[in-house]
Scaffold this active site. Structure first.
Site, short mmCIF file in Angstrom:
data_model
loop_
_atom_site.label_atom_id
_atom_site.label_comp_id
_atom_site.label_asym_id
_atom_site.label_seq_id
_atom_site.Cartn_x
_atom_site.Cartn_y
_atom_site.Cartn_z
N GLY A 158 -8.36 35.08 -33.33
CA GLY A 158 -7.10 35.88 -34.43
C GLY A 158 -7.27 37.35 -34.59
N GLU A 160 -13.88 32.43 -32.05
CA GLU A 160 -13.31 32.04 -30.72
C GLU A 160 -12.16 33.28 -30.27
OE1 GLU A 160 -11.32 28.53 -31.88
OE2 GLU A 160 -13.22 27.23 -31.82
N PRO A 161 -13.09 34.29 -30.34
CA PRO A 161 -11.87 35.43 -29.99
C PRO A 161 -11.17 35.65 -28.73
CG PRO A 161 -14.28 36.42 -29.76
CD PRO A 161 -14.36 34.75 -30.14
N GLY A 162 -10.16 35.96 -28.58
CA GLY A 162 -9.58 36.03 -27.33
C GLY A 162 -9.00 37.61 -27.13
N ARG A 163 -7.73 37.81 -27.77
CA ARG A 163 -7.18 38.86 -27.70
C ARG A 163 -8.17 40.33 -27.87
NH1 ARG A 163 -1.66 39.00 -28.84
NH2 ARG A 163 -2.06 37.03 -29.79
N TYR A 206 7.67 36.23 -27.63
CA TYR A 206 7.59 36.70 -28.87
C TYR A 206 8.14 37.80 -29.36
CZ TYR A 206 2.99 34.27 -27.41
OH TYR A 206 2.01 33.55 -26.84
N CYS A 246 17.10 37.56 -13.72
CA CYS A 246 18.60 37.24 -14.60
C CYS A 246 18.21 36.49 -15.54
CB CYS A 246 19.28 36.32 -13.31
SG CYS A 246 19.23 37.15 -11.55
N GLU A 247 18.06 37.17 -16.68
CA GLU A 247 17.81 36.71 -18.00
C GLU A 247 17.95 37.98 -18.82
OE1 GLU A 247 17.04 33.64 -19.32
OE2 GLU A 247 16.47 32.67 -17.61
C1 LIG Z 1 -5.70 30.80 -29.12
C2 LIG Z 1 -6.92 30.56 -29.93
C3 LIG Z 1 -7.88 31.43 -30.16
C4 LIG Z 1 -7.75 32.69 -29.87
O1 LIG Z 1 -6.93 33.36 -30.54
P1 LIG Z 1 -7.10 35.02 -30.36
O2 LIG Z 1 -5.78 35.42 -31.34
O3 LIG Z 1 -6.58 35.35 -28.93
O4 LIG Z 1 -8.28 35.58 -30.64
C5 LIG Z 1 -9.06 30.70 -30.79
N1 LIG Z 1 -9.19 29.63 -31.13
C6 LIG Z 1 -7.97 28.70 -30.88
C7 LIG Z 1 -8.22 27.14 -31.61
C8 LIG Z 1 -7.09 29.05 -30.45
O5 LIG Z 1 -5.94 28.23 -30.32
#
Ligand SMILES: *Cc1c(COP(=O)(O)O)cnc(C)c1O
Length: 404
Positions: free
Chosen positions: A233, A268-271, A311, A338-339
């Site tokens: 997050g 659990e980082p993604g972004r 979003y 076309c949206e």
């Molecule tokens: C989407 C998700 C993440 C990653 O979130 P980011 O905002 O990209 O860091 C981590 N844990 C869970 C359970 C998620 O669904």
């Protein structure tokens, strides 16, 4: 962000050159930005050396996952597909966490057969299914319980997950009940408490609240969790002067939490790992001038990058070549689909633009390519990696013949 002699560079290569060589729309990732993001993330939290599992749903490119794995990260997956991809990228099962509110029995069986590190369960029914598999295999399975802390992440409501009205996690009552029910089980070993309150969080206050809530429930449960999974997050700066998460403060909050609750932290980082390492290069098809505004019609669209349509997210759009001539008209950057929601950005003015100019849509590394589709029967773009002066193909552009 770097311009050299007015040309936008990704590492040492100009965006125009990449667009010419590989065509557009084109996803470009910076190897060194990705590596630095990982190093910085590790550095911020090194006081308690957490286990860091990259959220594969934010970007599931095989070669990027391999780089991320080799940099010492594990994976957080939410489907069998993502689990297979993480394994294919050589990420070890012992570094993989499986999250998600609706894992099927087949997915659970598969994850257990691969001996992954942890399954974060989100309902009693899911635990019952895991228990059945454990009994059949005559073994004890490690699980985490995902708790819904009813904490407002103060982010877009579409990407909030930690409020009680969201579908995710267990309520306090359920959570306490399940700890009691399974703490002496022969087949289920609850080793982790997990939370994830949402995405694109740019203040440490929601995290502070979340930690307080977890702290309380651990006391109430009177149970020792070996792991606390705090999810991801962490937000990035999509706008020049946008808010920025203070990692130092978040880290201190966790350190004081750990003084009382001795456990290993999982993230659990993604972004925050891949978001600003990705760019989408696009070419202007037409500049359509009306009295009120100029529509800049791009060759990339919502099928290539859906965040604005999905979003209302705003991504900076930069010219590949700077000019001093400005046009004081509203500019609306749109795709050809076309949206009406196929729109990237509206700005009050912009530098003078022409047909065929190359533009850069910034910070698309996370939730960019993974959300792409073939809507309007448009082929998916290719992805490339830039490392200093070198560029290489990660994924080839989809051929029309494979979708028509
Ligand atoms: C989407 C998700 C993440 C990653 O979130 P980011 O905002 O990209 O860091 C981590 N844990 C869970 C359970 C998620 O669904």
């Amino acid at each position: 962000m770097t311009y050299k002699n007015k040309h936008f560079l990704i590492e040492n290569v100009s965006a125009e050159k990449l667009a010419r060589k590989y065509g557009t729309p084109l996803y470009v990732y910076s190897y060194n930005k990705l590596r630095n993001n990982i190093k910085n993330f590790q550095k911020y939290f090194k006081a308690f050396s957490p286990m860091i599992c990259f959220s594969v749903k934010s970007n599931s490119n095989l070669k990027l996952l391999n780089i991320i794995g080799r940099s010492g990260l594990g994976a957080d997956v939410v489907s069998k597909g993502e689990l297979l991809k993480a394994l294919k990228a050589n990420i070890k099962p012992k570094n993989i966490v499986f999250s998600g509110v609706g894992k099927t029995i087949e997915e659970l069986k598969f994850a257990i057969s691969k001996k992954i590190f942890l399954i974060n369960a989100e309902s009693e029914n899911e635990i019952i299914e895991i228990e059945k598999i454990a009994k059949k295999n005559k073994k004890k399975i490690n699980i985490g319980l995902r708790f819904n802390p009813d904490t407002d992440a103060k982010t877009l409501k579409e990407i909030s997950t930690g409020k009680k009205e969201n579908k995710f996690g267990l309520t306090k009552k359920e959570f306490l009940k399940l700890i009691k029910k399974y703490k002496d089980s022969n087949f289920i070993n609850i080793i982790c408490l997990s939370v994830h309150i949402g995405s694109q969080i740019t203040s440490h206050y929601p995290y502070k609240k979340m930690l307080n809530v977890i702290n309380k429930i651990i006391d109430e449960a009177d149970y020792k969790f070996r792991y606390i999974d705090l999810g991801g997050g962490m937000g990035i700066q999509y706008k020049k002067n946008g808010n920025k998460l203070n990692y130092q403060k978040y880290s201190y909050l966790i350190q004081s939490f750990l003084k009382k609750n001795h456990a290993k932290i999982i993230f659990e980082p993604g972004r925050s790992i891949i978001g600003d390492a990705g760019y989408l290069l696009t070419k202007i098809i037409y500049v359509k001038k009306t009295n009120k505004r100029y529509f800049i019609i791009l060759d990339s669209a919502m099928n290539d990058m859906m965040r604005p349509a999905l979003y209302k997210a705003e991504h900076m759009i930069l010219p590949s070549k700077l000019s001093k001539t400005y046009v004081n008209k509203i500019h609306e950057f749109v795709g050809p689909i076309c949206e009406t929601t196929d729109k990237f950005l509206t700005t009050p003015k912009y530098q003078k633009l022409n047909q065929k100019d190359v533009l850069i849509i910034c910070d698309v590394g996370a939730y960019g390519m993974v959300l792409s589709s073939n809507y309007n029967l448009r082929p998916k773009p290719s992805e490339i990696l830039v490392n200093k002066n070198l560029s290489s193909i990660l994924t080839k552009r989809q051929k029309l013949i494979s979708i028509v």
